[in-house]
Design an enzyme around this catalytic site. Structure first.
Site, PDB file in Angstrom:
ATOM      1  N   GLY A 152       3.093 -24.439 -62.397  1.00 57.14           N
ATOM      2  CA  GLY A 152       1.888 -23.851 -62.181  1.00 57.14           C
ATOM      3  C   GLY A 152       1.234 -24.805 -60.936  1.00 57.14           C
ATOM      4  N   GLY A 154       2.319 -24.744 -57.833  1.00 56.04           N
ATOM      5  CA  GLY A 154       2.766 -24.372 -56.326  1.00 56.04           C
ATOM      6  C   GLY A 154       4.028 -24.847 -55.844  1.00 56.04           C
ATOM      7  N   LEU A 155       4.776 -25.310 -56.926  1.00 58.86           N
ATOM      8  CA  LEU A 155       5.991 -25.974 -56.449  1.00 58.86           C
ATOM      9  C   LEU A 155       7.391 -25.033 -56.892  1.00 58.86           C
ATOM     10  CD1 LEU A 155       5.345 -29.663 -57.155  1.00 58.86           C
ATOM     11  CD2 LEU A 155       5.231 -28.302 -54.913  1.00 58.86           C
ATOM     12  N   SER A 156       6.975 -23.693 -57.296  1.00 61.07           N
ATOM     13  CA  SER A 156       7.988 -22.804 -57.945  1.00 61.07           C
ATOM     14  C   SER A 156       8.749 -23.101 -58.952  1.00 61.07           C
ATOM     15  CB  SER A 156       8.807 -22.673 -56.588  1.00 61.07           C
ATOM     16  OG  SER A 156       8.574 -21.968 -55.737  1.00 61.07           O
ATOM     17  N   GLU A 190      11.825 -11.439 -60.120  1.00 62.00           N
ATOM     18  CA  GLU A 190      10.457 -11.954 -60.364  1.00 62.00           C
ATOM     19  C   GLU A 190       9.519 -10.889 -60.113  1.00 62.00           C
ATOM     20  OE1 GLU A 190       8.637 -15.876 -59.535  1.00 62.00           O
ATOM     21  OE2 GLU A 190      10.954 -16.372 -59.211  1.00 62.00           O
ATOM     22  N   ASP A 201      10.901 -18.516 -52.499  1.00 66.05           N
ATOM     23  CA  ASP A 201      11.080 -19.548 -53.391  1.00 66.05           C
ATOM     24  C   ASP A 201      12.689 -19.348 -54.089  1.00 66.05           C
ATOM     25  OD1 ASP A 201       8.450 -19.769 -53.016  1.00 66.05           O
ATOM     26  OD2 ASP A 201       7.840 -18.949 -54.841  1.00 66.05           O
TER      27      ASP A 201
HETATM   28  C1  GLA Z   1       4.040 -18.084 -53.776  1.00 61.21           C
HETATM   29  C2  GLA Z   1       5.167 -16.899 -53.686  1.00 61.21           C
HETATM   30  C3  GLA Z   1       6.031 -16.950 -52.338  1.00 61.21           C
HETATM   31  C4  GLA Z   1       5.059 -17.214 -51.147  1.00 61.21           C
HETATM   32  C5  GLA Z   1       3.854 -18.281 -51.483  1.00 61.21           C
HETATM   33  C6  GLA Z   1       2.793 -18.560 -50.289  1.00 61.21           C
HETATM   34  O1  GLA Z   1       4.887 -19.273 -53.824  1.00 61.21           O
HETATM   35  O2  GLA Z   1       6.070 -16.767 -54.820  1.00 61.21           O
HETATM   36  O3  GLA Z   1       6.933 -15.829 -52.226  1.00 61.21           O
HETATM   37  O4  GLA Z   1       4.463 -15.821 -50.913  1.00 61.21           O
HETATM   38  O5  GLA Z   1       3.290 -17.905 -52.720  1.00 61.21           O
HETATM   39  O6  GLA Z   1       3.725 -18.769 -49.089  1.00 61.21           O
END
Ligand code: GLA
Length: 453
Positions: A152, A154-156, A190, A201
């Site tokens: 959570g 923002g690092l996928s 996803e 991502d």
């Molecule tokens: C999330 C989404 C990505 C991208 C970013 C913003 O990580 O999964 O596909 O849109 O936000 O750049």
């Protein structure tokens, strides 16, 4: 238990023997846990990295450009193929209930936030497109700190989980699915959990190369041949530093989809005048002053409905953007200017012009904050503190926004000091604990080793 250390070096790099030894211990622990959970026998280890985005935020779902880097923080998935189509999944960390499902079943998503969705998504896509009759797995996930992708932030972390399951299912079923085709399947998988995200991502997690960023054009080629991308070497004398604000967001919340909706409304308004515009990417062919007057600063649901645009239907599969007012002009301006910045940043990186790259990253932050409005006071504190520290050439929020992380470009020799001072400054200002680490870019997702336990 003998681990193939060469295999680990190929994934995590051989530069730091200590880090490699720590990974070895992590794999050994996970293999033991697998044997305890599922009994003795064959086991395969797959990894899928998280990512930090250098530049190109919220451009991917607009068919624009992005430039992420894979982290050496990843999801490790241990798996044993099964004869039937059942997937059993368990996790080394607490808080993730065991799940069992069949790849062949018509599955409907679990409640939002259930981790099984990230395995069911790829299972459903692969079964539909490469089945029927795919084999399932007994799986154990290891994604805990300090080796796992922080969740959570923002690092996928969620994409890494999706990619790890997709890679494992594709490999045990001998689907020959790899590279862009695999990444593409993962990004569609996803959508299954309700996020109208782009492809960044999943592509970086699959295609990453050590010490390289990935320049990716998120517009699929018209002839169906896929996406254009290239690996761009990172400057050796600069560290990519990630600082996690500790503030959590979730993509599946309304924020993200609302931004997607605002972009699509922009496209609908522009297409009325310029039918060639199907995505905001196409605006690069038009001067902004020509475009701007066609885009209202704000427009509400009733006005849109009167123009024949139904916000409740603007997101595929009828996900409602859950708002009555849409800020269209500034959202579009962010995307259009950001696309230009990514192209320039890629050129700067290829020319070794770090100062220019830094300027572009800083401009990207301002645009994300002012036009896309995805920053928070905590992220602002981190960016401001980072830019005031010696050796820093850039700092910007990275990922979807509303919390999460910043990414900074810092001279190598200053990176240690930078991290310590950033943590201290952030604590003094916000009373929060930031997690700061230097990104050592890892290799893309795949089978790491095959052994017996
Ligand atoms: C999330 C989404 C990505 C991208 C970013 C913003 O990580 O999964 O596909 O849109 O936000 O750049």
């Amino acid at each position: 238990m003998a681990l193939d250390t060469n295999a680990l070096a190929r994934i995590y790099g051989s530069a730091d023997p200590q880090a490699l030894a720590a990974q070895e211990r992590r794999y050994a622990r996970a293999l033991e846990a697998f044997a305890r959970r599922y009994g003795p026998g064959e086991v395969r280890a797959y990894h899928a990295p998280g990512r930090v985005n250098l530049i190109g935020e919220h451009t991917d779902y607009n068919h624009g450009y992005v430039m992420p880097v894979a982290l050496d923080k990843d999801v490790l998935l241990l798996a044993r193929p099964r004869r039937d189509g059942v997937v059993r999944m368990d996790n080394l960390e607490g808080g993730f209930p065991q799940r069992t499902f069949s790849v062949a079943a018509e599955i409907s998503p679990q409640p939002v936030g259930d981790w099984a969705n990230y395995a069911q998504g790829p299972a459903e896509i692969l079964e539909r497109e490469h089945g029927p009759g795919l084999h399932g797995l007994d799986a154990l996930v290891d994604g805990g700190a300090p080796y796992g992708v922080p969740r959570g932030a923002g690092l996928s972390s969620s994409s890494a989980l999706t990619v790890a399951f997709a890679v494992a299912l594709a490999e045990v079923n001998d689907l020959g699915l790899a590279g862009p085709a695999l990444a593409d399947a993962c990004s569609r998988a996803e959508w299954y959990v309700g996020t109208r995200g782009g492809i960044m991502d999943q592509f970086i997690s699959v295609l990453a190369r050590q010490e390289h960023a990935l320049f990716l054009d998120c517009r699929p080629a018209a002839d169906g041949s896929g996406y254009a991308y290239r690996h761009v070497p990172l400057p050796a004398e600069y560290a990519i530093v990630v600082a996690d604000s500790g503030l959590r967001h979730t993509n599946t919340g309304p924020h993200y989809n609302r931004r997607v909706a605002e972009c699509r409304i922009g496209v609908r308004l522009l297409a009325a005048r310029y039918p060639g515009i199907t995505h905001l990417r196409d605006v690069e062919d038009h001067p902004w002053p020509e475009i701007e007057p066609l885009l209202p600063e704000a427009i509400d649901r009733e006005e849109l409905l009167a123009m024949g645009i139904d916000p409740a239907r603007i997101l595929d599969s009828g996900v409602d953007p859950q708002t009555d007012t849409f800020s269209v002009r500034r959202r579009c301006r962010h995307v259009v200017t950001e696309n230009r910045r990514v192209l320039d940043a890629c050129e700067a990186l290829e020319a070794g012009d770090v100062a220019r790259l830094g300027t572009l990253m800083n401009a990207a932050h301002e645009s994300a904050r002012d036009d896309y409005e995805i920053s928070t006071p905590e992220i602002e504190a981190l960016v401001r503190l980072a830019l005031g520290l010696p050796g820093a050439v850039a700092a910007r929020l990275t990922g979807a926004g509303w919390g999460g992380c910043i990414v900074a470009l810092v001279a190598q020799e200053a990176a240690g000091d930078f991290a310590a001072r950033l943590v201290a400054g952030y604590r003094a200002e916000t009373n929060r604990q930031a997690q700061v680490f230097v990104c050592h870019s890892a290799a893309g997702a795949g089978l790491v080793l095959q052994t017996r336990v």
